[in-house]
Motif scaffolding. Structure first.
Motif, PDB file in Angstrom:
ATOM      1  N   ILE A  76      -0.728  -0.723  -5.154  1.00 53.00           N
ATOM      2  CA  ILE A  76       0.017   0.366  -4.337  1.00 53.00           C
ATOM      3  C   ILE A  76      -0.584   1.686  -4.275  1.00 53.00           C
ATOM      4  O   ILE A  76      -0.906   2.255  -5.399  1.00 53.00           O
ATOM      5  CB  ILE A  76       1.562   0.645  -5.017  1.00 53.00           C
ATOM      6  CG1 ILE A  76       2.145  -0.741  -4.748  1.00 53.00           C
ATOM      7  CG2 ILE A  76       1.890   1.752  -4.105  1.00 53.00           C
ATOM      8  CD1 ILE A  76       3.423  -0.835  -5.303  1.00 53.00           C
TER       9      ILE A  76
ATOM     10  N   MET B  40       5.839   5.074  -2.335  1.00 54.53           N
ATOM     11  CA  MET B  40       6.552   4.128  -1.374  1.00 54.53           C
ATOM     12  C   MET B  40       7.259   5.086  -0.593  1.00 54.53           C
ATOM     13  O   MET B  40       8.148   5.683  -1.023  1.00 54.53           O
ATOM     14  CB  MET B  40       7.172   3.124  -1.954  1.00 54.53           C
ATOM     15  CG  MET B  40       6.299   2.213  -2.824  1.00 54.53           C
ATOM     16  SD  MET B  40       7.180   0.972  -3.909  1.00 54.53           S
ATOM     17  CE  MET B  40       7.710  -0.048  -2.329  1.00 54.53           C
TER      18      MET B  40
ATOM     19  N   ILE C  10       7.530   0.334   4.703  1.00 57.21           N
ATOM     20  CA  ILE C  10       7.133   0.972   3.634  1.00 57.21           C
ATOM     21  C   ILE C  10       5.703   1.286   3.673  1.00 57.21           C
ATOM     22  O   ILE C  10       4.913   0.341   4.026  1.00 57.21           O
ATOM     23  CB  ILE C  10       7.743   0.303   2.483  1.00 57.21           C
ATOM     24  CG1 ILE C  10       8.958   0.109   2.224  1.00 57.21           C
ATOM     25  CG2 ILE C  10       7.112   0.901   1.211  1.00 57.21           C
ATOM     26  CD1 ILE C  10       9.642  -0.738   0.685  1.00 57.21           C
TER      27      ILE C  10
ATOM     28  N   ASP D 243       2.441   2.999   1.540  1.00 57.22           N
ATOM     29  CA  ASP D 243       1.824   3.952   0.195  1.00 57.22           C
ATOM     30  C   ASP D 243       1.176   5.115   0.736  1.00 57.22           C
ATOM     31  O   ASP D 243       1.536   5.567   1.727  1.00 57.22           O
ATOM     32  CB  ASP D 243       0.931   2.711  -0.414  1.00 57.22           C
ATOM     33  CG  ASP D 243      -0.337   2.347   0.193  1.00 57.22           C
ATOM     34  OD1 ASP D 243      -0.675   2.853   1.430  1.00 57.22           O
ATOM     35  OD2 ASP D 243      -0.819   1.414  -0.528  1.00 57.22           O
TER      36      ASP D 243
END
Length: 258
Positions: free
Chosen positions: A160, A165, A193, A195
């Protein structure tokens, strides 16, 4: 939906013949279309109506059985408590929510996991509900989905970017590669979503290839969400894409399932 009778018996002390139980459920509205016997195990095949999302879970059906048969529902599993302690150097994540489209989002980071085949008891349940066991991380998300009707997804935490997020809606036209290597052109208003610089999840239809867990995964972020059912349905129709998670989510999720 495939329902193993032995799994239901973990929550209700069912003693009537399974054919009588199938009749009672059908009369209540949960139609048992057929049943099969495999390895001395009775498995119901049921059809769930759109207005009863609570029937898309083993626990929800067990609760219905308790009601129509006047039996006590075993709720001991819901009283389990996890012991937690403060860590000296905890892993962190910054979540930027959008409560209009994802009313509830909860996450936990788990360090030093070992990705391996699931234990026999879990593998058995996954096979009984018509799925293919993959590994302990993937299997437990499917197990919880069918047990409670709750949406779980596993991210490889270390993949990530920026450990951030952000929940938002697609502008339309963005490309997204799912964890099974399929490319999609996203419709406007799809729930995503991101990153720090990429789309990593198409809620609740598909996780992203870029943050999917692998055999080398060591740290995971496990999250559970409640999503807007109308946007979920529209995105599913626009992409011609359905998943077990979206089938549950588009009927409306219990916020307590997160």
């Amino acid at each position: 939906m495939l329902i193993p009778l032995s799994w239901l018996k973990e929550f209700v002390d069912i003693r009537i013949p399974f054919k009588d139980l199938a009749w009672k459920l059908s009369v209540a509205g949960l139609t048992v279309e057929s049943w099969t016997e495999k390895d001395n195990e009775i498995i119901f095949d049921t059809e769930v109506t759109p207005n009863r999302p609570d029937w898309l879970s083993i626990y929800g059906i067990a609760r219905e059985i308790a009601a129509v048969t006047n039996l006590k529902l075993n709720t001991q599993h819901s009283k389990l408590q996890l012991k937690s302690q403060k860590l000296k150097n905890p892993l962190s994540i910054t979540i930027k929510p959008n409560y209009k489209i994802v009313p509830r989002i909860t996450s936990v980071i788990i360090k030093n996991v070992t990705v391996k085949p699931s234990p026999p008891w879990l593998t058995k349940r996954i096979v009984q509900i018509g799925l293919r066991p993959i590994n302990n991380l993937v299997d437990i998300t499917n197990y919880v989905l069918w047990l409670y009707g709750g949406l779980l997804h596993v991210f490889d935490y270390d993949q990530i970017h920026g450990h951030v997020m952000t929940v938002e809606q697609a502008k339309g036209g963005e490309t997204f590669r799912s964890l099974d290597g399929i490319d999609y052109k996203l419709p406007k208003s799809a729930i995503i979503i991101k990153d720090a610089d990429r789309i990593i999840d198409l809620l609740p239809l598909k996780g992203g290839e870029n943050t999917a867990s692998t055999n080398q995964t060591k740290n995971v972020l496990l999250h559970s969400v409640v999503v807007d059912p109308v946007l979920t349905r529209r995105t599913s129709q626009a992409l011609g894409l359905r998943s077990d998670s979206s089938s549950v989510a588009e009927r409306g999720l219990d916020p307590n399932s997160a």
